[in-house]
Design a protein around this motif. Sequence first.
Motif, mmCIF file in Angstrom:
data_model
loop_
_atom_site.group_PDB
_atom_site.id
_atom_site.type_symbol
_atom_site.label_atom_id
_atom_site.label_comp_id
_atom_site.label_asym_id
_atom_site.label_seq_id
_atom_site.Cartn_x
_atom_site.Cartn_y
_atom_site.Cartn_z
ATOM 1 N N VAL A 343 0.852 -1.195 0.000
ATOM 2 C CA VAL A 343 0.000 0.000 0.000
ATOM 3 C C VAL A 343 0.885 1.242 0.000
ATOM 4 O O VAL A 343 1.679 1.447 0.934
ATOM 5 C CB VAL A 343 -0.948 0.039 1.206
ATOM 6 N N ILE A 344 0.759 2.074 -1.031
ATOM 7 C CA ILE A 344 1.535 3.311 -1.134
ATOM 8 C C ILE A 344 0.572 4.491 -1.147
ATOM 9 O O ILE A 344 -0.341 4.554 -1.976
ATOM 10 C CB ILE A 344 2.394 3.325 -2.408
ATOM 11 N N GLU A 367 -2.325 23.038 -8.609
ATOM 12 C CA GLU A 367 -3.000 21.742 -8.685
ATOM 13 C C GLU A 367 -2.458 20.840 -7.581
ATOM 14 O O GLU A 367 -1.273 20.902 -7.240
ATOM 15 C CB GLU A 367 -2.804 21.104 -10.062
ATOM 16 N N TRP A 368 -3.323 20.045 -7.013
ATOM 17 C CA TRP A 368 -2.862 19.105 -6.000
ATOM 18 C C TRP A 368 -3.623 17.797 -6.142
ATOM 19 O O TRP A 368 -4.703 17.744 -6.727
ATOM 20 C CB TRP A 368 -2.990 19.681 -4.593
ATOM 21 N N GLU A 369 -3.014 16.754 -5.615
ATOM 22 C CA GLU A 369 -3.553 15.412 -5.783
ATOM 23 C C GLU A 369 -3.236 14.573 -4.558
ATOM 24 O O GLU A 369 -2.146 14.680 -3.986
ATOM 25 C CB GLU A 369 -2.949 14.768 -7.032
ATOM 26 N N VAL A 370 -4.176 13.751 -4.154
ATOM 27 C CA VAL A 370 -3.956 12.775 -3.090
ATOM 28 C C VAL A 370 -4.475 11.433 -3.592
ATOM 29 O O VAL A 370 -5.392 11.373 -4.433
ATOM 30 C CB VAL A 370 -4.666 13.160 -1.777
ATOM 31 N N GLY A 371 -3.896 10.356 -3.082
ATOM 32 C CA GLY A 371 -4.358 9.053 -3.547
ATOM 33 C C GLY A 371 -3.640 7.914 -2.879
ATOM 34 O O GLY A 371 -2.828 8.092 -1.961
ATOM 35 N N ALA A 372 -3.946 6.723 -3.340
ATOM 36 C CA ALA A 372 -3.358 5.501 -2.795
ATOM 37 C C ALA A 372 -3.292 4.442 -3.885
ATOM 38 O O ALA A 372 -4.144 4.405 -4.787
ATOM 39 C CB ALA A 372 -4.171 4.993 -1.617
#
Length: 412
Positions: A343-344, A367-372
Motif C-alpha cells: 500500500v503506497i 494543482e494538487w492530488e492525493v491518492g493511494a
Amino acid sequence: MGEVLRINPFASLFAASLIVLAPVHAAAQTQQESTARQESVSVRDRDRPEYDAPGRRLGSFNLNAALDLAVTSTDNLFAAPDGAPSEVDDIIYSVAPNASLSSDWSRHAFAIDAGAVFRSHEDFSNEDADDHYVRATGRFDIGENTALRGTLRSSHQVTPRTDPDSPFIGAPVEYDRVDSGVGVTHRFARFTASLDANSSEYEYDGAQSFRDNEESALRGRLDVELSPRIGLLLAATVDERDYNNSPQFNSDGAAYMVGVSLNSDLMRGEVSVGQFERDYAGATGSFDGVAVEANVEWYITQLTTVTVDARRDADDQIGAFSGEPYITEEYGVRVDHELLRNVILTGSARFGNRDYETIAREDEYNEWEVGADYMLNPHAALRLRYQHDEVDSPAYRDYEVNQATLGLTLRL
C-alpha cells in the motif's frame, strides 16, 4: 438508450475484475522488513518481488504488458469559467492497454513499447477522443566508454481542456506528433560528455491546423565527477521553432546552464541554473531571463520519499485565445509513503505562473492530488486519486476542476 448500451460492457468488465481479483493478505510490516529493503531508492522504484509483475521471457527479450481500467468523475468537464453554463459534470470511462519489449543483452540495447487510452463519456459522447503511441529506442556500445543512442516516437494526442491555449468549447483538439533523436556519450576519467540532437513535429487536425509547428534542438552536456556523491554539470542548448502557417511566431532560442548532480544515500537528482534567450521573427522581438531546472528525490526514510522539481523557461504556443510567448515558473513537490508493503500513499502539489511578455495577461495556477495504490498481487493493483486544478487568469478565464478516479490495473 444507445448511450447506456455503449457504456454497460465496460462497466461490467470493470466490476467483474474487481470481484474476481480478490486481494491477497498483506502481511504485517516488521522492523526486519524495513531494514532489509533497498536503500537510496524511491518508494515507487523499490523492488517488491512478491508484488512486482513478472512479465514474460521471450528469448533474449523481456515482455511486459498491462491493462488499466478507470472511472473518473469530474465536476467541470470543459474547464469552463466559474459560473458559466458550460460548467458541467460527467463520468469518464477509460481503457488503457500498454506493452513493452526490451532486450536483455550484455552489450547494446533495444526496446519497443506502445500504448493507448480509449475514453468514453457518459453524458457528452462528443468528448470521446483517444490517445495512442509507439516508440523505439536503442543503444549501440562502441566500446567501454562510448555509446550511440537513438529514439523514434509517433503518437496521436488530445489537448487537455485545462491547457492554457485550448478552447473550452467545440470538439477536443487532437494532433499527431513525431519525435526523433540521436546522441552520443563518451566517458573519460572523471568526465562524461554527451551531445544530443532532437526534433519534434506537431500536426493538428481540422481547423486547428494553424498551430502546426516543428521544433529542433541541439544539446551538449559535460558532467564532472567531483566525488562519488556529487558532480558538476555544464549544459548548453540551442533550438529552433518553425510554425508552418504562422511564420511570425518562428523563433530561435538558447539556454546555458550550470549545476550540481547529487547521488548520496539520502538524496539523488540535479539542480541547475542559467540563462535563456529567445528571438522571434515577427514584431514580438526578443527576451531573456534566468533559467532553472531541478529534480531531486529525498529519501527521508526507507518508507518515505519526497520529490521536488522546479522549472523556469520561455514557452510559446499558438492557441484559441493567444499566440504569444510567455515565461513559465513552476514548482512542485510529491510525497510517497509506503504504509504497508503493498500500500503506497501519495500526495502532491504544484504551483505555477505564466507571465505573457507582449500582452496584459498573467496566469496563476495550482494543482494538487492525493491518492493511494493497493497492490493486490503481482498481476493486479487498485488506484484511487482525487485531483484539484485551479487557474486564476483575469484576462483569460478563472476555473476550478475537481476529479476523482478509481482504477484497476491488470499486469502480465
